[in-house]
Design an enzyme around this catalytic site. Structure first.
Site, PDB file in Angstrom:
ATOM      1  N   MET A  30       0.828  -1.200   0.000  1.00 17.91           N
ATOM      2  CA  MET A  30       0.000   0.000   0.000  1.00 17.91           C
ATOM      3  C   MET A  30       0.867   1.256   0.000  1.00 17.91           C
ATOM      4  O   MET A  30       0.377   2.356   0.273  1.00 17.91           O
ATOM      5  CB  MET A  30      -0.964  -0.009   1.191  1.00 17.91           C
ATOM      6  CG  MET A  30      -1.989  -1.123   1.123  1.00 17.91           C
ATOM      7  SD  MET A  30      -3.527  -0.793   2.018  1.00 17.91           S
ATOM      8  CE  MET A  30      -2.913  -0.572   3.689  1.00 17.91           C
ATOM      9  N   PHE A  32       4.094   3.934   0.973  1.00 16.25           N
ATOM     10  CA  PHE A  32       4.805   4.510   2.114  1.00 16.25           C
ATOM     11  C   PHE A  32       5.841   3.492   2.607  1.00 16.25           C
ATOM     12  O   PHE A  32       5.835   3.043   3.745  1.00 16.25           O
ATOM     13  CB  PHE A  32       3.850   4.923   3.232  1.00 16.25           C
ATOM     14  CG  PHE A  32       4.395   6.065   4.058  1.00 16.25           C
ATOM     15  CD1 PHE A  32       4.523   7.336   3.517  1.00 16.25           C
ATOM     16  CD2 PHE A  32       4.802   5.873   5.370  1.00 16.25           C
ATOM     17  CE1 PHE A  32       5.042   8.384   4.266  1.00 16.25           C
ATOM     18  CE2 PHE A  32       5.320   6.913   6.127  1.00 16.25           C
ATOM     19  CZ  PHE A  32       5.436   8.174   5.575  1.00 16.25           C
ATOM     20  N   GLY A  36      11.210  -2.708   5.863  1.00 20.94           N
ATOM     21  CA  GLY A  36      10.545  -4.002   5.749  1.00 20.94           C
ATOM     22  C   GLY A  36      10.139  -4.300   4.318  1.00 20.94           C
ATOM     23  O   GLY A  36      10.362  -5.406   3.809  1.00 20.94           O
ATOM     24  N   HIS A  37       9.553  -3.307   3.663  1.00 20.70           N
ATOM     25  CA  HIS A  37       9.214  -3.478   2.246  1.00 20.70           C
ATOM     26  C   HIS A  37      10.473  -3.683   1.407  1.00 20.70           C
ATOM     27  O   HIS A  37      10.492  -4.512   0.485  1.00 20.70           O
ATOM     28  CB  HIS A  37       8.466  -2.245   1.720  1.00 20.70           C
ATOM     29  CG  HIS A  37       7.161  -1.985   2.375  1.00 20.70           C
ATOM     30  ND1 HIS A  37       6.934  -0.878   3.184  1.00 20.70           N
ATOM     31  CD2 HIS A  37       5.992  -2.673   2.368  1.00 20.70           C
ATOM     32  CE1 HIS A  37       5.694  -0.892   3.611  1.00 20.70           C
ATOM     33  NE2 HIS A  37       5.095  -1.973   3.140  1.00 20.70           N
ATOM     34  N   SER A 185       6.435  -0.405  10.460  1.00 16.72           N
ATOM     35  CA  SER A 185       5.077  -0.302   9.936  1.00 16.72           C
ATOM     36  C   SER A 185       4.888   1.094   9.370  1.00 16.72           C
ATOM     37  O   SER A 185       5.390   2.073   9.938  1.00 16.72           O
ATOM     38  CB  SER A 185       4.053  -0.549  11.048  1.00 16.72           C
ATOM     39  OG  SER A 185       2.745  -0.209  10.630  1.00 16.72           O
TER      40      SER A 185
END
EC number: 6.3.2.1
Length: 284
Positions: A30, A32, A36-37, A185
């Protein structure tokens, strides 16, 4: 790096790549993006000939009074992260492109969607399953990568792919944490400094449970009490759930074992944070 907004163009591109014998690794997000991404993208880069990233804030997985309108967005920054990670194609559809006015279909993965986040966010995982299925149909990946922080989401997607014979290999990647232990997050951006400090109780409770399990504690009641005591010391935190479940089925258990998932969701002001660990798995 190619940026594609239209479904037809993305499908045509994917078909062409398939005809050339190229494998496609896919990371749906999604946006931002954080480290982690980036870890998912780097793994995808290593596993596929072509790496596709999607950036789409999916409206149908948000409930009423949730944070759809204020969910953080920064396309320029996301494209920079994508370029740094070697992404070949960024798919950036609009909500009207994905869900035209006549859209009626929903995918539901029943049992595994019901507990934990599903109990407090009704319909959320239907929205997740629907958008992931649609993205798979558009991108046509051989492999798709997801983070284990959203553990129940990963379980739902694994079940869906198996049940519907979608033919996509699903890879779950370890949780990436800040230096102080907070799970990364996109919603961490909402936290005021006092809230962020209080949120560290989530990772402290996980560490305490893992240490107690390693020392021989197997009683879920005792482990739950220990974790709740840590969370309750922070006045800014309100527990949504704190549960021990079988990692594969998400069914409740009374005695902890190596396949036990410890998962919790906590509200910090208006922000909802989740974290988890599987007790028999070494932490990254």
């Amino acid at each position: 790096m190619n940026i594609i907004a239209g479904i037809n163009e993305m499908q045509t591109t994917a078909r062409s790549l398939k005809q050339q014998g190229k494998s496609i690794a896919f990371v749906p997000t999604m946006g931002f993006l954080h480290e982690g991404h980036a870890s998912l993208l780097r793994e995808g880069r290593a596993r596929g000939d072509i790496l596709v990233l999607s950036l789409f804030v999916n409206p149908i997985q948000f409930g009423r009074n949730e944070d759809l309108d204020r969910y953080p967005r920064d396309l320029e920054r996301d494209l920079g992260v994508a370029a740094d990670c070697g992404v070949d194609i960024v798919f950036t559809p609009s909500a009207t492109e994905m869900y035209p006015e006549e859209f009626q279909t929903s995918i539901s993965v029943s049992r595994v969607s019901q507990p934990l986040c599903g109990a407090s966010r009704p319909g959320h995982f239907d929205g997740v399953a629907t958008v992931v299925t649609k993205l798979f149909n558009i991108v046509m990946p051989d492999i798709a990568l997801f983070g284990r922080k959203d553990y129940q989401q990963l379980a739902v997607i694994r079940r869906m792919v198996a049940d519907l014979s979608q033919g996509v290999t699903i890879v779950g990647m370890p949780i990436v944490r800040e230096s102080d232990g907070l799970a990364m997050s996109s919603r961490n951006a909402y936290l005021a400094p006092p809230e962020r400090q209080s949120a560290l109780a989530l990772s402290r409770s996980i560490a305490a449970v893992r240490n107690a399990y390693a020392a021989g504690e197997r009683s879920v009641e005792a482990l739950s009490r220990m974790a709740r005591d840590i969370i309750s010391q922070e006045a800014l935190l309100k527990i949504d759930y704190l549960e021990f479940r079988n990692e594969a089925t998400l069914q409740p258990i009374s005695e902890a074992a190596g396949d036990t998932l410890f998962a919790l969701a906590v509200n910090v002001g208006t922000t909802r944070l989740i974290d988890n660990t599987v007790l028999g798995v070494c932490r990254a």
